[in-house]
Design an enzyme around this catalytic site. Structure first.
Site, PDB file in Angstrom:
ATOM      1  N   GLY A  75       0.834  -1.187   0.000  1.00 36.10           N
ATOM      2  CA  GLY A  75       0.000   0.000   0.000  1.00 36.10           C
ATOM      3  C   GLY A  75       0.870   1.237   0.000  1.00 36.10           C
ATOM      4  O   GLY A  75       2.000   1.220   0.497  1.00 36.10           O
ATOM      5  N   GLN A  98       2.792   9.962   1.185  1.00 40.86           N
ATOM      6  CA  GLN A  98       4.127   9.378   1.355  1.00 40.86           C
ATOM      7  C   GLN A  98       5.078   9.763   0.235  1.00 40.86           C
ATOM      8  O   GLN A  98       6.285   9.649   0.382  1.00 40.86           O
ATOM      9  CB  GLN A  98       4.040   7.854   1.440  1.00 40.86           C
ATOM     10  CG  GLN A  98       3.361   7.356   2.702  1.00 40.86           C
ATOM     11  CD  GLN A  98       3.236   5.861   2.664  1.00 40.86           C
ATOM     12  OE1 GLN A  98       2.245   5.323   2.174  1.00 40.86           O
ATOM     13  NE2 GLN A  98       4.254   5.169   3.170  1.00 40.86           N
ATOM     14  N   CYS A 140       5.936  -0.100   7.328  1.00 39.80           N
ATOM     15  CA  CYS A 140       5.570   1.049   6.512  1.00 39.80           C
ATOM     16  C   CYS A 140       6.754   1.448   5.650  1.00 39.80           C
ATOM     17  O   CYS A 140       7.896   1.473   6.126  1.00 39.80           O
ATOM     18  CB  CYS A 140       5.171   2.213   7.424  1.00 39.80           C
ATOM     19  SG  CYS A 140       4.660   3.697   6.544  1.00 39.80           S
ATOM     20  N   LEU A 141       6.491   1.772   4.394  1.00 37.80           N
ATOM     21  CA  LEU A 141       7.556   2.206   3.494  1.00 37.80           C
ATOM     22  C   LEU A 141       8.187   3.514   3.967  1.00 37.80           C
ATOM     23  O   LEU A 141       9.332   3.794   3.631  1.00 37.80           O
ATOM     24  CB  LEU A 141       7.015   2.364   2.070  1.00 37.80           C
ATOM     25  CG  LEU A 141       6.488   1.072   1.429  1.00 37.80           C
ATOM     26  CD1 LEU A 141       5.915   1.361   0.050  1.00 37.80           C
ATOM     27  CD2 LEU A 141       7.563   0.017   1.363  1.00 37.80           C
ATOM     28  N   HIS A 183      -4.386   1.648   7.550  1.00 36.55           N
ATOM     29  CA  HIS A 183      -3.015   2.152   7.662  1.00 36.55           C
ATOM     30  C   HIS A 183      -2.786   3.285   6.660  1.00 36.55           C
ATOM     31  O   HIS A 183      -2.284   4.356   7.015  1.00 36.55           O
ATOM     32  CB  HIS A 183      -2.027   1.001   7.420  1.00 36.55           C
ATOM     33  CG  HIS A 183      -0.601   1.401   7.377  1.00 36.55           C
ATOM     34  ND1 HIS A 183       0.281   1.092   8.386  1.00 36.55           N
ATOM     35  CD2 HIS A 183       0.125   2.093   6.454  1.00 36.55           C
ATOM     36  CE1 HIS A 183       1.478   1.572   8.080  1.00 36.55           C
ATOM     37  NE2 HIS A 183       1.405   2.179   6.907  1.00 36.55           N
ATOM     38  N   GLU A 184      -3.150   3.061   5.406  1.00 38.80           N
ATOM     39  CA  GLU A 184      -2.929   4.073   4.371  1.00 38.80           C
ATOM     40  C   GLU A 184      -3.824   5.293   4.583  1.00 38.80           C
ATOM     41  O   GLU A 184      -3.398   6.426   4.342  1.00 38.80           O
ATOM     42  CB  GLU A 184      -3.135   3.486   2.972  1.00 38.80           C
ATOM     43  CG  GLU A 184      -2.207   2.347   2.611  1.00 38.80           C
ATOM     44  CD  GLU A 184      -0.725   2.641   2.817  1.00 38.80           C
ATOM     45  OE1 GLU A 184      -0.308   3.821   2.687  1.00 38.80           O
ATOM     46  OE2 GLU A 184       0.027   1.704   3.106  1.00 38.80           O
ATOM     47  N   HIS A 213      -2.313   7.852   6.819  1.00 46.27           N
ATOM     48  CA  HIS A 213      -1.365   8.764   6.177  1.00 46.27           C
ATOM     49  C   HIS A 213      -2.062  10.029   5.667  1.00 46.27           C
ATOM     50  O   HIS A 213      -1.478  11.113   5.680  1.00 46.27           O
ATOM     51  CB  HIS A 213      -0.655   8.083   4.999  1.00 46.27           C
ATOM     52  CG  HIS A 213       0.447   7.168   5.407  1.00 46.27           C
ATOM     53  ND1 HIS A 213       1.610   7.604   5.995  1.00 46.27           N
ATOM     54  CD2 HIS A 213       0.563   5.818   5.296  1.00 46.27           C
ATOM     55  CE1 HIS A 213       2.407   6.573   6.235  1.00 46.27           C
ATOM     56  NE2 HIS A 213       1.783   5.475   5.828  1.00 46.27           N
TER      57      HIS A 213
END
Length: 170
Positions: A46, A51, A91-92, A133-134, A137
């Site tokens: 994701g 991000q 997480c990225l 989660h996304e 952000h």
């Protein structure tokens, strides 16, 4: 298509509130394609536009094993939540760090697809966790915000040390 740079914690731009998308054009479609390419290369399941320093309410996901089930959510809103599950998240934007986070087990989301068409998604398990989660952000929240202040500071220091070690010597 192009790879986009992913912002990393504690970059303050990750705390920016994303704005709704109202204009659907070729530039948006390119951004979506670039986000998928960046997410797959990272590798991740994701990626929120926040991000990659684009503060619009857009996220891309693909939790399939084969990486062939792309999902685009624009201006997403969770309209119902049910149950609770603890999932180890990464997480990225917080590379190499994983922690248990409590999330709703199942959710119903309304959003727009890549062409601006309404969609209704019922998700549970990994997909529900990934969407939540996304979506965090988009409001400037990271999964490390669910940790204690001490653990969050430890994560920040660990990432800072890793960045220093990876930086070329001057």
């Amino acid at each position: 298509m192009a790879f986009l740079p992913i912002l990393e914690f504690p970059d303050p731009r990750l705390r920016t509130q994303a704005q709704p998308i109202s204009h659907f054009d070729d530039a948006l479609l390119r951004l979506i394609d670039d986000m998928f390419e960046t997410m797959y290369a990272a590798p991740g399941i994701g990626l929120a536009a926040s991000q990659v320093n684009v503060h619009k309410q857009l996220l891309v996901l693909d939790v399939s094993e084969e990486k062939n089930h792309q999902l685009v959510l624009i201006n997403p809103k969770i309209i119902s939540r049910d149950g609770s599950q603890t999932y180890q998240e990464g997480c990225l934007s917080v590379p190499g760090i994983y922690a248990d986070v409590d999330r709703a087990d199942s959710i119903v989301v309304e959003s727009l697809d890549r062409h601006g068409q309404p969609q209704h998604i019922e998700a549970d398990g990994l997909l529900a966790v990934c969407i939540q989660h996304e979506m965090d952000h988009l409001i400037g929240k990271l999964f490390v915000d669910y940790l204690s202040p001490l653990k969050r500071e430890m994560v920040r220091k660990k990432l800072e040390k890793a960045r220093r070690a990876a930086a070329p010597a001057a």
